[in-house]
Scaffold this active site. Structure first.
Site, PDB file in Angstrom:
ATOM      1  N   HIS B 251       0.842  -1.209   0.000  1.00 12.20           N
ATOM      2  CA  HIS B 251       0.000   0.000   0.000  1.00 12.20           C
ATOM      3  C   HIS B 251       0.877   1.258   0.000  1.00 12.20           C
ATOM      4  CE1 HIS B 251      -4.064  -1.597   0.362  1.00 12.20           C
ATOM      5  NE2 HIS B 251      -3.598  -2.518   1.172  1.00 12.20           N
ATOM      6  N   ASP B 314      -0.767  -4.545   5.900  1.00 14.32           N
ATOM      7  CA  ASP B 314      -1.777  -5.426   5.321  1.00 14.32           C
ATOM      8  C   ASP B 314      -1.550  -5.643   3.824  1.00 14.32           C
ATOM      9  OD1 ASP B 314      -2.283  -2.644   5.207  1.00 14.32           O
ATOM     10  OD2 ASP B 314      -4.285  -3.048   4.414  1.00 14.32           O
ATOM     11  N   GLU B 315      -2.079  -6.728   3.351  1.00 14.89           N
ATOM     12  CA  GLU B 315      -2.254  -6.991   1.921  1.00 14.89           C
ATOM     13  C   GLU B 315      -0.981  -6.823   1.090  1.00 14.89           C
ATOM     14  OE1 GLU B 315      -6.927  -6.018   1.259  1.00 14.89           O
ATOM     15  OE2 GLU B 315      -5.592  -4.288   1.160  1.00 14.89           O
ATOM     16  N   VAL B 316       0.080  -7.479   1.523  1.00 19.21           N
ATOM     17  CA  VAL B 316       1.286  -7.533   0.688  1.00 19.21           C
ATOM     18  C   VAL B 316       1.181  -8.803  -0.139  1.00 19.21           C
ATOM     19  CG1 VAL B 316       3.799  -7.563   0.682  1.00 19.21           C
ATOM     20  CG2 VAL B 316       2.552  -6.420   2.537  1.00 19.21           C
TER      21      VAL B 316
END
Lengths: 684, 684
Positions: B251, B314-316
């Site tokens: 992100h 988050d969300e790698v």
């Protein structure tokens, strides 16, 4: 009822609009030439500045783009100011206007829009500001997207002085509220903010030389000098001059709280809580008064950059001068026969001070006196007569008579007042040039930050049009049609004249369920002129909450106006059956409204005074339905029905809770018609 | 229809409310003991501080008085803070709270109101702030004037961490918009503002050490450090902590625009305009990454005083790590088997930096790893399961799963989510103590400054109640009843969730005449969860206007909820004839609404996608009227009517223009009933 009304409006206004260019501009420009097609405002839209540029010009374009994005819901990444000379919208100013706008600067502009691009050109940044506002008002939603019509507008103001006075003395108005109203002023091309900064009820500007002016005379509600500078810069960025008014020698109790030595009678003094004309006045016979004013005006002349300095000068009743032997002796010693002469002496002394500090004096009618230099400006609250008189004596003048927003007049009544009419109509061309324009006045006895906007807007817009547009622009229906759009459009600027209405009604209802209260509120108006004061159950003061229906109700009821027009139209053509059904629908809702409101009666103390108004609405609507029934059936009512009904309507038309039920006159027309009234009877 | 609906609501809610104390408090206090009578809030009302005083306490009382005056329409000269110990309302704080509020400070208070006076006492200024908000919510209109009921409230929060996240990266949100939302947070006793300051779509805080972060990564939309300090002070004055989040290592595209050397693949980078999970991630194998973060986190640690520092996490997706041979070699060299291991390594490094700068690390679920010190906090967006897991490992946690405001859930669905339920219900008392509370999340893919408030409010209030009030407070009907009042009450704070609705509808209609559009808009909701993205006709980006009905429509339709309740009530007791007439009135208006809307169809491009929705409303309402007719006449519908009608309703219930017609389920119940459906069929 609203849904019904809306449906009706749609059916009558759309065809009517089709006959005129559907441009909702206010004020109307000097010349519009419509082209073919429109320019779409989509993601490809950008603005560029060609030729001369400066921070103020850039700021104006940036502000324009901000409002444009708001209107069109465009994200801030789009519709940007670019350096690209191929921008869709190119802005050209010949030169910067003065850093502080000045009286008489060129405000003209030319706006050309084709289907591909648009160009705004003006002699100065000031003209660009005016043209940008016109562009914003042209934006409309179309089947293809947001767009502006292809056209050429060439525009310039009729008068160079187009102002709004806001009285911040009787009720203090915070800076942000003033600022949003400056945005509104700029939108309708007004260019003078007249800041009424002191009065009996408060002194509102920090003086570093005389700190007790606000320290004791403001209740803590005043503007710091930094805030004053902020507001002046805010106004200047929008091409608006700021003219301060410090009312003297009367309307000055608040000065005396901290500095009783200025007064014509010994103190101590207290901040005035009531409204009206009061006796305290400065002592014009004492040199220390002029020494004080010299220091004070010197300080304020540095703070306020405008060339004009307003000293008020109105409503000195002279009682304290009469009561003070020293002042009487002074009059005799100086050969001053009347208190008017004494005030003229005072004014001459103050004029010299004002002039010494590089300013030009402006004051209310009362200051008019041949001994004053002819460069001063007279602001007339008493009529075109005194304006004409002043012009003939070589003074310049502006009109405020007829533009008092606090009197709760309908827009059409303000709109009909022209600075060049009445006595002013007979001036020679040279004399006529002395009439600089006018100012609307928002006196604040019954104004709070919450309802200020609704007292100013939208009625200020037609006054602005009167001062900007050609004198031939007088069609009232056309004005109202544009005004309704303008009023809503002004919402995008953050003005609260529309948005503050429901919260105020919720407070009155003590409930979120305001449908019935709103139906009632939509057909009442506050009493007019000075009736509120004259009929107040308790003497009004600045300590009283402004939380009654009279404070929330609109100065002019759009519903009432529409209903009146519907009745007129239907009586003129009774065969129009849908109109009758719409009238019946509205009348039914009004008749039944009290039963919807009744459950709330016991909840809120603020509703209690309104119940008789609501009961009157039932009576009035019932009378209207009876009349409609007779007319529909072609039946002659019983003997006495008409006179009894008219008598009852007369009662219901009287103010109740200081509110007027504005549908009464139209219902009277229906009753007259049903009762066999002659056309003459209908015209009332 | 609205008038009808209002009348109905009145008749059902007033008696219902009468059964419970009519207190519209949200969140509900820990204990209320009602007394007899009420204390009138009139001109004699004043507030005083007893004992300990400090500027923050005074400021809190002044702010309280400002809102109180606004609610009651009182002029600023009244309802003042006095030095008088005999003030009607006395406030006592044992001591100041910390200058920057801290996790776990005492927020309890006791509020005693008698018919004569009121007293608020608390251990700290923080408790006073909470109690003042309770007082404001108690104010009601009565026949005697504005008043608060005599009572004693003893109150304290259930959880110490009660937050709201606002994502200012995907759409920039100006400071004033954040500030009014902080006012709203304080009103419902939330105490953490989680400021999501960086993401792929923008980097929003000025860094003096790394000016290209905003210089190249923000499009010019960012907060200066002075503005950050202003916001932190604003929040602290309201007892709200400010936790900054800088999302890493994923992100993070916006960082790379100015500093591509931080990334796992060479640049150049551009600010991301789309939504979703993207591949770019920081390079965890390079020491320069940590040197950069050390400097950056050092700078931000000075700017943000809160003890907690959020690193996202988050969300790698790991794609770029997989694609970079150097990173693969690094993994092998360090024995890091998976990308999760690599991210854990990164987190440990970052945690040491954060800790070195005196902060405690907080991150999303993904950071949970036994190698991190147990003082970190885990924010769960995936459920109570990971919260419980964390607690068992000795980590503290907060819940955000179930509190995502952008998913457009009804308030009741959020309200049902308890941090201590599900997997967390089985924790030991010691483990349970690790659960600190929760945070609602306002992700901003489809949020602009114009509609942000309407996405947050009023649904945030029940989440705030979940985190403040006892776990036994779960009555959904009682919640909704209070929520409707709370929603309107929040208007006084300047929140625009109600007021922005009509202007947005006017823009869509391209007209001021929005009655028909509003009738339609009132019965639709945006599609839920991630359906908007999944069904978008064009791939959504940050350049798209948020000007469609989906952007204006409320996340939860109150009209739909009321209609559903009316249908249920009437089907349960079909003898209730007025209910039937009200249902018929609503259905008639909906059936006929398309004919009112139709004239506008050709005016505005924004209306065009809505027409099929409007046509569906006509169909659905017609089906409802048919069902009502059968039920009324006790007539058996023709063979096939029920199945055909239900099929048609099924179609009409599908999303159209990404909007859901929320009255469909209730109409299906009517059709089931008319078609002889069993009670089981009714319960669907």
């Amino acid at each position: 009822m609203r849904a019904l009304l809306m449906a009706f409006l749609l059916s009558v206004t759309v065809p009517a609009l089709a006959q005129q260019p559907a441009l909702n501009l206010m004020p109307l420009p000097a010349s519009i030439q419509l082209g073919a097609g429109q320019m779409i405002l989509d993601a490809s839209f950008s603005a560029g500045i060609n030729g001369h540029s400066d921070p103020r010009l850039e700021g104006s374009v940036e502000r324009f783009l901000t409002v444009l994005r708001r209107q069109t819901g465009t994200p801030p990444l789009l519709m940007r100011l670019t350096g690209d000379p191929q921008a869709k919208f190119v802005v050209e100013a010949g030169q910067a206007n003065r850093l502080v706008p000045e009286l008489g600067e060129d405000e003209s502009y030319r706006l050309e829009i084709t289907t591909n691009n648009a160009k705004l050109s003006a002699a100065t940044t000031l003209g660009v500001m005016r043209g940008l506002e016109t562009f914003l008002q042209l934006v409309e939603s179309t089947p293809q997207g947001f767009a502006v019509p292809a056209l050429t507008i060439v525009d310039r103001p009729r008068f160079p002085w187009r102002g709004l006075l806001i009285d911040v003395a009787r009720h203090f108005i915070p800076l942000d509220v003033l600022e949003r109203n400056l945005d509104g002023m700029a939108a309708v091309k007004l260019n003078v903010f007249h800041w009424h900064l002191s009065d009996n009820q408060g002194f509102r500007v920090e003086s570093k030389k005389f700190p007790k002016l606000t320290g004791m005379g403001s209740d803590g509600f005043y503007y710091t000098q930094d805030q004053v500078r902020e507001l002046i810069a805010y106004a200047a960025a929008r091409g608006i001059r700021v003219v301060p008014e410090f009312d003297m020698p009367g309307h000055s109790t608040a000065w005396f709280v901290g500095y009783p030595e200025l007064a014509s009678a010994p103190g101590p003094y207290q901040i005035e809580r009531k409204w009206g004309v009061f006796d305290p006045a400065m002592d014009p016979s004492e040199e220390r008064t002029y020494r004080f004013l010299d220091k004070f005006i010197g300080e304020m002349s540095g703070l306020f950059p405008d060339r004009y300095f307003h000293i008020g000068g109105d409503e000195v009743n002279g009682k304290w001068w009469d009561a003070n032997p020293k002042i009487q002796a002074f009059k005799r010693a100086h050969g001053l026969k009347t208190n008017q002469d004494l005030q003229a002496y005072f004014n001459q002394r103050v004029e010299k001070i004002v002039s010494k500090h590089g300013k030009i004096l402006i004051g209310w009618d009362e200051i008019l006196h041949p001994d004053l230099p002819t460069n001063i400006v007279v602001q007339s609250w008493r009529g075109q007569e005194s304006l004409a008189q002043a012009a003939k004596q070589g003074f310049r003048g502006i009109l405020s008579y007829g533009y008092y927003l606090d009197l709760m007049w309908p827009a059409a009544r303000h709109y009909a007042v022209d600075p060049m009419s009445g006595a002013a109509a007979n001036l020679s061309p040279e004399e006529a040039e002395h009439i600089l324009g006018g100012e609307a006045c928002m006196w604040s006895e019954y104004v709070s930050p919450e309802n200020l906007d609704s007292r100013i807007w939208p009625r200020l817009a037609p006054i602005a049009e009167r001062l900007w547009s050609a004198p031939s622009v007088v069609d009232v229906n056309f004005m109202y049609r544009r005004l309704e759009v303008t009023s809503r459009w002004l919402d995008w600027l953050g003005l609260t004249h529309n948005s503050s209405y429901p919260p105020m009604l919720r407070r009155i209802a003590g409930s979120d369920q305001i449908a019935a209260l709103r139906t009632l509120a939509d057909v009442v108006e506050p009493v007019k002129d000075y009736t509120r004061e004259e009929t107040a159950p308790l003497e009004p003061t600045s300590l009283m909450p402004l939380d009654r229906l009279i404070d929330a109700a609109r100065p002019e009821s759009a519903t009432g106006r529409h209903f009146g027009a519907m009745v007129d139209a239907w009586l003129a053509d009774p065969a129009a059956a849908p109109a009758k059904e719409q009238l019946r629908g509205m009348l039914n809702e009004w008749r039944d409204n009290q039963s919807s409101l009744q459950p709330f009666e016991t909840q809120s103390f603020l509703l209690q005074e309104i119940i008789p108004v609501s009961q009157n609405l039932t009576r009035v609507a019932t009378a209207g339905l009876e009349a409609l029934g007779y007319l529909e059936r072609g039946e002659r009512p019983a003997e006495g029905w008409k006179s009894q009904t008219l008598a009852a309507l007369g009662d219901a038309g009287k103010a109740q809770a200081q509110l007027l039920l504005v549908i009464v006159p139209a219902i009277e027309k229906l009753v007259e018609a049903a009762g066999g009234g002659s056309p003459a009877g209908l015209s009332r």
